[in-house]
Each structure stands twice: as structure tokens, then as C-alpha cells.
Scaffold this active site. Structure first.
Site, PDB file in Angstrom:
ATOM      1  N   HIS A   1      -2.855  10.753   6.661  1.00  0.00           N
ATOM      2  CA  HIS A   1      -2.088   9.562   7.025  1.00  0.00           C
ATOM      3  C   HIS A   1      -0.755   9.889   7.689  1.00  0.00           C
ATOM      4  O   HIS A   1      -0.082   9.006   8.234  1.00  0.00           O
ATOM      5  CB  HIS A   1      -1.848   8.698   5.784  1.00  0.00           C
ATOM      6  CG  HIS A   1      -1.942   7.227   6.064  1.00  0.00           C
ATOM      7  ND1 HIS A   1      -1.550   6.671   7.267  1.00  0.00           N
ATOM      8  CD2 HIS A   1      -2.395   6.194   5.308  1.00  0.00           C
ATOM      9  CE1 HIS A   1      -1.742   5.358   7.233  1.00  0.00           C
ATOM     10  NE2 HIS A   1      -2.265   5.049   6.058  1.00  0.00           N
TER      11      HIS A   1
ATOM     12  N   ASP B   1      -3.269   6.820  11.783  1.00  0.00           N
ATOM     13  CA  ASP B   1      -3.089   5.508  11.176  1.00  0.00           C
ATOM     14  C   ASP B   1      -4.436   4.910  10.815  1.00  0.00           C
ATOM     15  O   ASP B   1      -5.466   5.263  11.395  1.00  0.00           O
ATOM     16  CB  ASP B   1      -2.346   4.576  12.134  1.00  0.00           C
ATOM     17  CG  ASP B   1      -0.904   5.018  12.379  1.00  0.00           C
ATOM     18  OD1 ASP B   1      -0.341   5.659  11.482  1.00  0.00           O
ATOM     19  OD2 ASP B   1      -0.367   4.722  13.459  1.00  0.00           O
TER      20      ASP B   1
END
Length: 435
Positions: A407, A411
Site C-alpha cells: 500500500h 493504491d
């Protein structure tokens, strides 16, 4: 007679130490020149060590699982006569080549070897209350007296024998007869629930070699990478039909599994999502997005999970991919995979085949930033709209695609969009074959 100390050589990759995986020779054994005597494992591969001299082994560096620093003693050999000068020079050069530890490595060792005693005090102060007492184990129901004959059918007696249960310990029904239900109740008290299983002896096994590397790498991945996973269902009915057609006309080409088709679809999707095909350098704070797809292929072996890499997967056709998958998987299983074939991946695919489950949340192969996991293909009824616009129920082949991402780099929108575009190719497989 002369004693020759063979130092652990620098086997490349900038490593500072290697792990003893397996000794082929022990103290007292004779060894000949160029004979392999121990397997050493680095972060990337297992490397056999060969003796540069003939003689008798007097001393070895340690046991399996121990670490040996580059340039330190690996084995001492008693040699008849003099050791050739070139062998001595090469061995001394190996000792001189030992890399110095990085500053952060030294600091980490100091912290581990000299832990702050206040840490333990803080931990104790955080929870001063004593640990809760364990819940009491229910006592078994009152059993029959030992001298009382046990009434039971042959089926119940056989089942009790198979489970190792003494029927005299089982409380019978009111009529004095032990039935299957009475036996079940006894087992639920003595084993927690259901039928009792045979108890096997406890076993301690040292975590060494590939198993230790896997443990270290997976722990580092979960510790350093904020994972998130996304799963989507794909209708692969048409893809499986295409695969069948290709296999029926393959001639002397290898039989296609789903994997080459999936890899081709992935390679066609990645140009629109360069953040997926990337590696993240934590220390430098740099993400490298790769144009070529060097695709890691997780393969289960007797030694543990290995990830050989298909270099330039985007440049290979289905049949070339099938050949490379077979070759690399076999090399990983029999231990012949080369070091360069086990590193340099930019993205990994992990598949358990028919054991793939409904959905998976695979762990990222650090420093990569994503890993893709196809799951098991299952058949079930599904609403399908035909070309006539009429909706009907048909039997379809469905498969979930899982992806885990870093992450920090990827995204959620990017991962979901990538999988949706990949799904479109898998559900319209003719597009996979179009340039």
C-alpha cells in the site's frame, strides 16, 4: 603431513555469511580433490563446496543450521605432503574478501546481544495482574465398575478398539448397554469434541536451510510491507474452451495449463499499470517501475517454497512460456536451479492449482510490490444474458483472482482497476492472442 584450513570463500552476491545446510563428510572421513563435502545456503541459492586438496578431515565449522562468515574456517584437512602455493593463495584471498558488516547491521547485533533491561520492566509494569487461571476440564462421566460385564454390540466394541477406548470407562445407558451415543459422549469429554484421534509423539525439528530462509523472508515482508488484498471472480468458461482447442491442435508442443494464458494476460495488462510491476527500495526510498516483466513463479519443493523467475515473460508466446514454466519448476524441485534463475523478479504469481481454495491473500515477495494468486476453478450455475438478450441460467466455470499489494506503492483503486482489466481479458480470451 600438513594441516590445511579451508576458509569459507566469497560466493558472490555481497553476502557476509552462509548457512550450513548439509554435510556430506564428517570428521575422520577422507576427501579427494574437487569432491563436494558440504552444501552452503545464501539468501539466493544453495552452493556446494568442493575441496581443493586430498586428505583427511580433522575439524568442521559447525552443525547443520549454523552460520559461517565469509573468510572464516569451514573445514581443516590433514594433507600428505605440501599444499600447492596456488591453493594457499586462493584460500587466503577468500579470507581477505570477507565483506565488513554495515553500520546498521552492527547496531542491530548490539541491540540483540545487549537488550535494554528496562524493556522487560516496562512489559511487566504494563500488566501487573496475574494471568487468568485455566478453565477446568470437564470430568468424564462416571464409568462402570471394573468387575461389571460391559454390554455392547460388536460394532460398538470394534469402534472402541479402533479408538483405543476401554469400554469399562464409558458410562452406559439406563439399561446398562453402551451404545454409539454413549461412546460419543465419553469422547467429547476426553478429547474435547467428536471422535478421538491417535496421539502422536511431540517432535522438535530445527528450522534450517530453505525453511529458515522462507521464515525470515516472510517475516520481513509482513513486518515491513503494509499489505492489502483484493479478490475478484472471473468467468473462465471461454478461456478453458480456448485452452482445450489449443491443446487439441498443439502437435509436439507442450500441453498448456492455465498458467501460460494467465501470464500472457497479465503481461498485456501491466503496461497500463506500471506501479504493479515494480520494486521498492526501502532504504533509498525509490520505486523502480520495470518495462520488462520478470515474473516470479512460486513453486513448492521438498525443501520449501522457491520462486524461479521467468525472465522477459512479456516477450514469450504461450508455448515458450509453457516450456519455461516446466523447465524452471523441475529445476526448483530437483535443486538444479541457478542463482540467477532465483532472483531479479519484478512480480510474482503463486498458484496452488486444484488446491487453490476460494480466495487467497498471498504474502508479497519483497522487494516486489505485488503478488497475484489464481484460485481453484469451480463449476456452478450462473445467470447469463445471451445474444438474444434473454437471461438464463447456465453452468459456468468460475475462478477467483487474488492480488496482494504494497500500500506504500499501490493504491486500492490501481489494484482493483488492474484486476478488472485482467478479468476482461480472461473472460474474452481471444483478446489474449491479439497483438
Amino acid at each position: 603431513m600438513a594441516k590445511f584450513t579451508f576458509n569459507m570463500p566469497d560466493i558472490g552476491e555481497g553476502i557476509a555469511e552462509a548457512e550450513i545446510v548439509q554435510w556430506h563428510k564428517q570428521v575422520g572421513d577422507t576427501i579427494t580433490e574437487d569432491e563436494e563435502f558440504v552444501d552452503m545456503m545464501t539468501d539466493k541459492a544453495t552452493v556446494p563446496m568442493e575441496s581443493p586438496v586430498t586428505g583427511k578431515i580433522l575439524e568442521i565449522a559447525g552443525g547443520e543450521g549454523d552460520m559461517v562468515s565469509i573468510g572464516s574456517m569451514l573445514v581443516v584437512i590433514e594433507v600428505e605432503g605440501e599444499v600447492p602455493d596456488e591453493v594457499i593463495e586462493e584460500n587466503e584471498a577468500a579470507a581477505d574478501a570477507a565483506p565488513a558488516p554495515k553500520d546498521d547491521e552492527v547496531e542491530e547485533r548490539i541491540e540483540v546481544e545487549n537488550p535494554d533491561p528496562s524493556d522487560a520492566d516496562d512489559a511487566m509494569a504494563a500488566d501487573p495482574s496475574p494471568p487468568p487461571a485455566p478453565a477446568p476440564t470437564p470430568a468424564p462421566a462416571p464409568a462402570q465398575k471394573a468387575d461389571t460385564p460391559v454390554l455392547a454390540t460388536p460394532a460398538v466394541r470394534k469402534r472402541a478398539r479402533d479408538l483405543g477406548v476401554d469400554l469399562a470407562q464409558v458410562k452406559p445407558a439406563e439399561d446398562g448397554r453402551v451404545r454409539h451415543g454413549d461412546l460419543d459422549q465419553f469422547l467429547s469429554y476426553t478429547s474435547g469434541y467428536g471422535a478421538a484421534a491417535k496421539t502422536r509423539e511431540d517432535e522438535e525439528k530445527k528450522v534450517i536451510g530453505m525453511r529458515r530462509r522462507i521464515a525470515e523472508n516472510m517475516a520481513a515482508s509482513k513486518r515491513n510491507i503494509p499489505h492489502f488484498s483484493y479478490v475478484e471472480e472471473c468467468d473462465v468458461t471461454a478461456l478453458e474452451e480456448l485452452r482445450g482447442q489449443l491443446n487439441s491442435n498443439r502437435g509436439d508442443k507442450p500441453k498448456l495449463t492455465l498458467l501460460p494464458l494467465l501470464i500472457t494476460a497479465i503481461c498485456k495488462t501491466l503496461p497500463d499499470f506500471p506501479m504493479i510491476n515494480a520494486r521498492y527500495d526501502d532504504e533509498a526510498g525509490v520505486v523502480t517501475r520495470y518495462g520488462a516483466v520478470h515474473l516470479g513463479m512460486a513453486a513448492q519443493t521438498d525443501a520449501g517454497l522457491m520462486v524461479p523467475v521467468i525472465k522477459n515473460a512479456q516477450a514469450k508466446n504461450l508455448w515458450q512460456l509453457a516450456n519455461e514454466i516446466t523447465r524452471l519448476a523441475e529445476a526448483a524441485r530437483n535443486g538444479t536451479a541457478k542463482s540467477e534463475e532465483l532472483q531479479g523478479g519484478t512480480l510474482t504469481v503463486t498458484s496452488l492449482g486444484p488446491l487453490g481454495g476460494v480466495a487467497t491473500t498471498p504474502v508479497i515477495n519483497r522487494p516486489e510490490v505485488a503478488i497475484i494468486g489464481p484460485n481453484r476453478i469451480i463449476e456452478r450455475p450462473m445467470y447469463v444474458t445471451g445474444t438474444d438478450g434473454v437471461e438464463r441460467i447456465e453452468k459456468r466455470k468460475l475462478m477467483n483472482i487474488s492480488i496482494s499489494c504494497d500500500h506504500r506503492v499501490v493504491d486500492g483503486w490501481d489494484a482493483a482497476s488492474f484486476v478488472q482489466q485482467l478479468k476482461n481479458l480472461l473472460e474474452k480470451p481471444a483478446l489474449i492472442l491479439v497483438d
